[in-house]
Design a protein around this motif. Structure first.
Motif, mmCIF file in Angstrom:
data_model
loop_
_atom_site.group_PDB
_atom_site.id
_atom_site.type_symbol
_atom_site.label_atom_id
_atom_site.label_comp_id
_atom_site.label_asym_id
_atom_site.label_seq_id
_atom_site.Cartn_x
_atom_site.Cartn_y
_atom_site.Cartn_z
ATOM 1 N N ALA A 26 0.851 -1.195 0.000
ATOM 2 C CA ALA A 26 0.000 0.000 0.000
ATOM 3 C C ALA A 26 0.888 1.247 0.000
ATOM 4 O O ALA A 26 2.077 1.187 0.346
ATOM 5 C CB ALA A 26 -0.888 -0.001 1.237
ATOM 6 N N ALA A 27 0.308 2.358 -0.385
ATOM 7 C CA ALA A 27 1.030 3.627 -0.344
ATOM 8 C C ALA A 27 1.486 3.897 1.087
ATOM 9 O O ALA A 27 0.807 3.527 2.049
ATOM 10 C CB ALA A 27 0.136 4.758 -0.831
ATOM 11 N N VAL A 28 2.636 4.535 1.213
ATOM 12 C CA VAL A 28 3.154 4.886 2.531
ATOM 13 C C VAL A 28 2.236 5.947 3.127
ATOM 14 O O VAL A 28 1.920 6.937 2.461
ATOM 15 C CB VAL A 28 4.605 5.412 2.416
ATOM 16 N N PRO A 29 1.802 5.756 4.358
ATOM 17 C CA PRO A 29 0.914 6.748 4.968
ATOM 18 C C PRO A 29 1.610 8.094 5.106
ATOM 19 O O PRO A 29 2.820 8.174 5.333
ATOM 20 C CB PRO A 29 0.603 6.166 6.352
ATOM 21 N N GLY A 30 0.840 9.136 4.959
ATOM 22 C CA GLY A 30 1.364 10.486 5.097
ATOM 23 C C GLY A 30 0.302 11.488 4.729
ATOM 24 O O GLY A 30 -0.829 11.116 4.390
ATOM 25 N N PRO A 31 0.656 12.755 4.789
ATOM 26 C CA PRO A 31 -0.305 13.788 4.386
ATOM 27 C C PRO A 31 -0.773 13.548 2.948
ATOM 28 O O PRO A 31 -0.015 13.045 2.113
ATOM 29 C CB PRO A 31 0.498 15.088 4.484
ATOM 30 N N GLY A 32 -2.015 13.925 2.674
ATOM 31 C CA GLY A 32 -2.597 13.680 1.360
ATOM 32 C C GLY A 32 -1.755 14.204 0.208
ATOM 33 O O GLY A 32 -1.635 13.547 -0.826
ATOM 34 N N TRP A 33 -1.139 15.371 0.380
ATOM 35 C CA TRP A 33 -0.344 15.946 -0.708
ATOM 36 C C TRP A 33 0.884 15.090 -0.993
ATOM 37 O O TRP A 33 1.305 14.977 -2.135
ATOM 38 C CB TRP A 33 0.042 17.398 -0.408
ATOM 39 N N GLN A 34 1.467 14.473 0.051
ATOM 40 C CA GLN A 34 2.636 13.626 -0.167
ATOM 41 C C GLN A 34 2.258 12.344 -0.897
ATOM 42 O O GLN A 34 2.984 11.894 -1.789
ATOM 43 C CB GLN A 34 3.312 13.277 1.162
ATOM 44 N N VAL A 35 1.146 11.765 -0.503
ATOM 45 C CA VAL A 35 0.677 10.544 -1.172
ATOM 46 C C VAL A 35 0.373 10.852 -2.632
ATOM 47 O O VAL A 35 0.761 10.104 -3.536
ATOM 48 C CB VAL A 35 -0.554 9.959 -0.450
ATOM 49 N N ALA A 36 -0.284 11.991 -2.885
ATOM 50 C CA ALA A 36 -0.608 12.388 -4.262
ATOM 51 C C ALA A 36 0.659 12.683 -5.060
ATOM 52 O O ALA A 36 0.772 12.307 -6.230
ATOM 53 C CB ALA A 36 -1.527 13.606 -4.259
ATOM 54 N N ALA A 37 1.622 13.354 -4.432
ATOM 55 C CA ALA A 37 2.877 13.677 -5.122
ATOM 56 C C ALA A 37 3.643 12.398 -5.457
ATOM 57 O O ALA A 37 4.185 12.264 -6.567
ATOM 58 C CB ALA A 37 3.735 14.602 -4.263
ATOM 59 N N ALA A 38 3.683 11.448 -4.521
ATOM 60 C CA ALA A 38 4.387 10.184 -4.775
ATOM 61 C C ALA A 38 3.729 9.444 -5.931
ATOM 62 O O ALA A 38 4.421 8.925 -6.816
ATOM 63 C CB ALA A 38 4.389 9.321 -3.516
ATOM 64 N N ARG A 39 2.417 9.409 -5.928
ATOM 65 C CA ARG A 39 1.697 8.729 -7.012
ATOM 66 C C ARG A 39 1.969 9.419 -8.345
ATOM 67 O O ARG A 39 2.229 8.758 -9.355
ATOM 68 C CB ARG A 39 0.209 8.707 -6.716
ATOM 69 N N ALA A 40 1.947 10.750 -8.355
ATOM 70 C CA ALA A 40 2.194 11.500 -9.597
ATOM 71 C C ALA A 40 3.607 11.257 -10.115
ATOM 72 O O ALA A 40 3.806 11.081 -11.324
ATOM 73 C CB ALA A 40 1.963 12.995 -9.365
ATOM 74 N N VAL A 41 4.583 11.228 -9.215
ATOM 75 C CA VAL A 41 5.965 10.993 -9.646
ATOM 76 C C VAL A 41 6.109 9.578 -10.203
ATOM 77 O O VAL A 41 6.724 9.377 -11.254
ATOM 78 C CB VAL A 41 6.961 11.258 -8.495
ATOM 79 N N HIS A 42 5.531 8.592 -9.521
ATOM 80 C CA HIS A 42 5.626 7.215 -10.013
ATOM 81 C C HIS A 42 4.938 7.044 -11.366
ATOM 82 O O HIS A 42 5.502 6.435 -12.284
ATOM 83 C CB HIS A 42 5.057 6.231 -8.983
ATOM 84 N N LEU A 43 3.744 7.596 -11.500
ATOM 85 C CA LEU A 43 3.056 7.520 -12.795
ATOM 86 C C LEU A 43 3.849 8.264 -13.864
ATOM 87 O O LEU A 43 3.960 7.816 -15.001
ATOM 88 C CB LEU A 43 1.641 8.083 -12.687
ATOM 89 N N GLY A 44 4.405 9.411 -13.471
ATOM 90 C CA GLY A 44 5.223 10.182 -14.399
ATOM 91 C C GLY A 44 6.451 9.429 -14.855
ATOM 92 O O GLY A 44 6.827 9.475 -16.034
ATOM 93 N N LEU A 45 7.097 8.711 -13.934
ATOM 94 C CA LEU A 45 8.265 7.914 -14.309
ATOM 95 C C LEU A 45 7.902 6.866 -15.358
ATOM 96 O O LEU A 45 8.621 6.686 -16.338
ATOM 97 C CB LEU A 45 8.887 7.254 -13.076
ATOM 98 N N TYR A 46 6.788 6.181 -15.146
ATOM 99 C CA TYR A 46 6.341 5.196 -16.137
ATOM 100 C C TYR A 46 6.024 5.883 -17.469
ATOM 101 O O TYR A 46 6.529 5.483 -18.524
ATOM 102 C CB TYR A 46 5.081 4.461 -15.644
ATOM 103 N N ALA A 47 5.182 6.907 -17.424
ATOM 104 C CA ALA A 47 4.710 7.551 -18.654
ATOM 105 C C ALA A 47 5.844 8.211 -19.432
ATOM 106 O O ALA A 47 5.942 8.054 -20.658
ATOM 107 C CB ALA A 47 3.628 8.585 -18.321
ATOM 108 N N VAL A 48 6.694 8.941 -18.744
ATOM 109 C CA VAL A 48 7.769 9.668 -19.435
ATOM 110 C C VAL A 48 8.827 8.693 -19.959
ATOM 111 O O VAL A 48 9.339 8.878 -21.070
ATOM 112 C CB VAL A 48 8.372 10.754 -18.529
ATOM 113 N N THR A 49 9.131 7.649 -19.199
ATOM 114 C CA THR A 49 10.107 6.670 -19.672
ATOM 115 C C THR A 49 9.599 5.975 -20.934
ATOM 116 O O THR A 49 10.330 5.841 -21.926
ATOM 117 C CB THR A 49 10.427 5.639 -18.572
ATOM 118 N N ILE A 50 8.344 5.568 -20.921
ATOM 119 C CA ILE A 50 7.767 4.934 -22.112
ATOM 120 C C ILE A 50 7.677 5.955 -23.244
ATOM 121 O O ILE A 50 7.990 5.643 -24.397
ATOM 122 C CB ILE A 50 6.408 4.295 -21.782
#
Length: 172
Positions: free
Chosen positions: A73-97
């Protein structure tokens, strides 16, 4: 919910990290410095194309494995951190592809396979081809995403001490 990523995702993560970092650094610092008239440019382009193809393959394999395996599961934390982590991970996949796809588009638009595998002469510059601008812009975005990802991992390890790095490694 597992506490660690499955071993297949761990292997694919670190393989992708190694290949992406090598390709970004090689593309930025080596290929940019080698003039188009240098015979070594063809060998450099050949290696860059092969590594780019491997990156695309590894990223697609990661998507398949991730869709089929349970992940932590996502690491618990403030909502903005969870959202930022998700955005960076999705961005890594999308931009790399996206980098790999724009590289293929550049290769096809410029006739690069015939140049690096068949001996045709190189153009004066790949900047003449539209996919080159996309490939370069995505490289800049990918550099930023990688830096943010690495800094966040170190922050979790050094400041929060929450053991997040152990999730992307082998063990129980």
């Amino acid at each position: 919910m597992p506490r660690r990523y499955p071993p297949a995702l761990v292997v694919l993560h670190w393989l992708a990290a190694f290949l992406v970092l090598g390709s970004l650094l090689g593309g930025t610092f080596n290929m940019a410095e080698v003039p188009y008239t240098d015979p070594g440019k063809v060998a450099t382009l050949r290696m860059h194309m092969i590594v780019g193809g491997l990156i695309l393959l590894v990223m697609l394999m990661r998507l398949v494995v991730r869709a089929r395996k349970a992940v932590p599961a996502a690491v618990p934390g403030p909502g903005w951190q969870v959202a930022a982590a998700r955005a960076v991970h999705l961005g890594l996949y999308a931009v790399t592809i996206g980098m790999a796809v724009s590289g293929v588009a550049l290769a096809l638009a410029s006739g690069l396979p015939g140049m690096v595998f068949g001996g045709a002469p190189l153009p004066e510059s790949f900047d003449l081809f539209a996919p080159r601008a996309v490939h370069g812009a995505l490289a800049s975005v990918l550099f930023v995403l990688v830096i943010v990802h690495v800094l966040a991992a170190f922050w979790h390890a050094g400041v929060k001490g929450d053991g997040i790095l152990s999730r992307m490694w082998f063990g129980r």
